[in-house]
Design an enzyme around this catalytic site. Structure first.
Site, PDB file in Angstrom:
ATOM      1  CG  ASP A  37      48.220  42.057  12.578  1.00  0.00           C
ATOM      2  OD1 ASP A  37      49.379  42.305  12.232  1.00  0.00           O
ATOM      3  OD2 ASP A  37      47.554  42.793  13.341  1.00  0.00           O
ATOM      4  CD  GLU A  42      52.844  40.293  13.977  1.00  0.00           C
ATOM      5  OE1 GLU A  42      53.702  41.170  13.882  1.00  0.00           O
ATOM      6  OE2 GLU A  42      51.670  40.532  14.327  1.00  0.00           O
TER       7      GLU A  42
END
Ligand code: GLC
Ligand code: MG
Length: 538
Positions: free
Chosen positions: A210, A274
């Site tokens: 993330d 990401e």
């Protein structure tokens, strides 16, 4: 990329180079215990659906204990399962059931920040002398008592949160409930790498990492410059350029350390990163000598205007900038961006599916896109996303794309026996899995057949990409492997199109978005509105 540079990929592809990844947003996939929130047992109950769809791996958004300030992206314990989702024991069963079906399982890994309820942060904030004080980013105010510097939080307001008890600020790139970890502290790094080992030991096949570009910030806290392109209506966080808060050089070393942990479990564990970045900056995340992510998520199909010339240029520029040996990937949607059907219109959803599954690179699909789910309007009293609550009215809220999966025409769309945490789409009686599974012309059937075709025709996964042409309304390219040439022709408009001899194709029709003539010998000289075809050339 030349043919020879790809020879090894073509001879010995790794599973994810041929595979399709499916994102599960667990709160909204399937509720099994009647609390209106999806859970692991619910995922387990739907595994056969995913097998029938033909996907190779599921990536599950965070399922760890969390106060849910950011719906799981605020982790209070990296090595357990939130009781709303299940237990470690349910998780182990899920891993076994997924693997038994020949599918892989990828977890979300949130290294940039913890929850403010994580024991590390509670200890850190307990006193300035705490042994974990330096696990987070604490700073005193400037002499004039203003915040330590001008940095802004993604979800609104200053990125600095005042702590009364210890009279200092801490830094948070997202919500105040999501304090940033200090990755410059070796103890933090060790503890976070141990988190990867914990799940790899339980058998997971990889991670989606993330917000990776946020991992480090400028150590001198230099003010970010004003963004001259910011306009009213844009996210207030974009008033400043993020020169000193994202993409700091140290991040690549940390990613390489994550990669070494993954690699130590074997060559087939997958790391996806990401980061929403322009291509020239995104490709840095493959790392030098490919020591970084296997797949830095490529979100450019989400952001590029939906027309042939723009997409033609995008593919060309992406292919040209990939590092040697770097594997491409494509994404059409996720839990953070408006739904595909709402962005490009329902009529183009099939064309988009055909594009996603025939471009060169690992495709990642988002749950519900395979039935053409659209954004669901959220009445004000049901808004849940903290971003929309903090920064209302700008269309930043992510609830519309996070609504419950539409399984059937029964109450709550078969998602839950009670009112779900977010409203179900009004059109669920028409748009649902059960109905589309029974209709060979449905979007779902098209996805299933596209995935099956991709599996049958290796040219579509590991073949070379050759551009053919982009006109005002038609995009065309080929995938080639050895002697096989497969041409994809996509009408990205709602008007029938005549094709020039250069773009038209003679051969066997492998698939059409209209679901007619398949398997027939064809001479394609025109396309119907919103039609896409895949032709094996003679
Ligand atoms: C990523 C997630 C998003 C989350 C944010 C903070 O962008 O996809 O949902 O809010 O990181 O963790
Ligand atoms: Mg539940």
């Amino acid at each position: 990329m030349t043919q020879t540079e790809f020879a090894s990929h073509q001879d010995h592809p790794i599973w994810w180079q041929r595979g399709v990844i499916y994102q599960i947003y667990p709160r909204s996939f399937q509720d099994s215990d009647g609390d209106g929130i999806g859970d692991l047992a619910g995922i387990m109950a739907r595994l056969d659906y995913l097998v029938a769809l033909g996907i190779d791996a599921v990536w599950i958004s965070p399922i760890f204990p969390s106060p849910m300030a950011d719906f799981g992206y605020d982790v209070a314990n990296y090595c357990d399962i939130d009781p709303r989702f299940g237990t470690l024991e349910t998780f182990d069963r899920l891993v076994a059931e997924v693997h038994r079906r020949g599918v892989r399982i990828i977890l979300d890994y949130v290294p940039n920040h913890t929850s403010d309820q994580h024991p590390w942060f509670r200890e850190s904030r307990a006193s300035r002398a705490s042994a974990k004080r330096d696990w987070y980013i604490w700073r005193s105010s400037k002499p004039d008592a203003a915040v330590p510097c001008n940095w802004l939080a993604e979800f609104g307001g200053s990125a600095w949160q005042w702590d009364d008890a210890t009279q200092q600020y801490y830094y948070h790139a997202f919500l105040p409930q999501q304090p940033d970890l200090n990755w410059r502290n070796p103890a933090v790094r060790d503890a976070m790498l141990d988190v990867l080992r914990f799940w790899l030991d339980r058998g997971v096949d990889g991670f989606r990492v993330d917000a990776i570009h946020h991992l480090f910030e400028n150590i001198e806290l230099r003010d970010n410059p004003i963004n001259p392109d910011w306009r009213e209506g844009m996210s207030p966080a974009r008033r400043l350029l993020r020169t000193h808060t994202i993409e700091q050089p140290e991040v690549h070393d940390a990613i390489a350390a994550m990669r070494r942990v993954a690699d130590s479990y074997g060559p087939d564990r997958l790391l996806i990163g990401e980061a929403y970045l322009p291509i020239e900056r995104l490709v840095a995340y493959y790392g030098s000598d490919l020591s970084g992510f296997h797949l830095p998520f490529n979100f450019h199909l989400i952001r590029t205007p939906w027309n042939p010339t723009a997409i033609f240029k995008l593919v060309e520029s992406y292919e040209a900038q990939l590092p040697k040996g770097g594997w491409p990937n494509w994404v059409l949607g996720n839990h953070d961006r408006p739904r595909l059907a709402s962005r490009i219109g329902k009529a183009q959803v099939r064309v988009a599916a055909m594009m996603l599954l025939t471009l060169r690179g690992t495709p990642t699909m988002y749950q519900g896109d395979e039935i053409g789910m659209a954004d669901v309007p959220i009445p004000p009293e049901r808004v849940r996303d903290p971003w929309e609550i903090n920064v209302p009215g700008l269309g930043l809220g992510r609830d519309p794309e996070r609504t419950p999966m539409q399984w059937d025409a029964s109450r709550n769309a078969g998602f839950s026996s009670v009112e779900p945490w977010l409203p179900v789409a009004a059109d669920y009686v028409e748009t649902n899995v059960a109905r589309q599974a029974a209709d060979r012309r449905s979007v779902l059937s098209l996805y299933r057949d596209l995935i099956a075709l991709r599996r049958r025709e290796p040219a579509l996964s590991i073949g070379d990409y050759e551009a053919v042409a982009a006109t005002e309304h038609v995009l065309s390219y080929e995938r080639r492997l050895d002697e096989r040439r497969i041409r994809i022709i996509l009408n990205m408009s709602g008007i029938a199109q005549q094709l020039s001899p250069q773009v038209g194709a003679k051969g066997r029709l492998l698939l059409s978005t209209l679901r007619d003539r398949e398997g027939e010998d064809v001479d394609i000289r025109s396309l119907d509105p919103d039609e896409g075809v895949i032709v094996k050339l003679r």
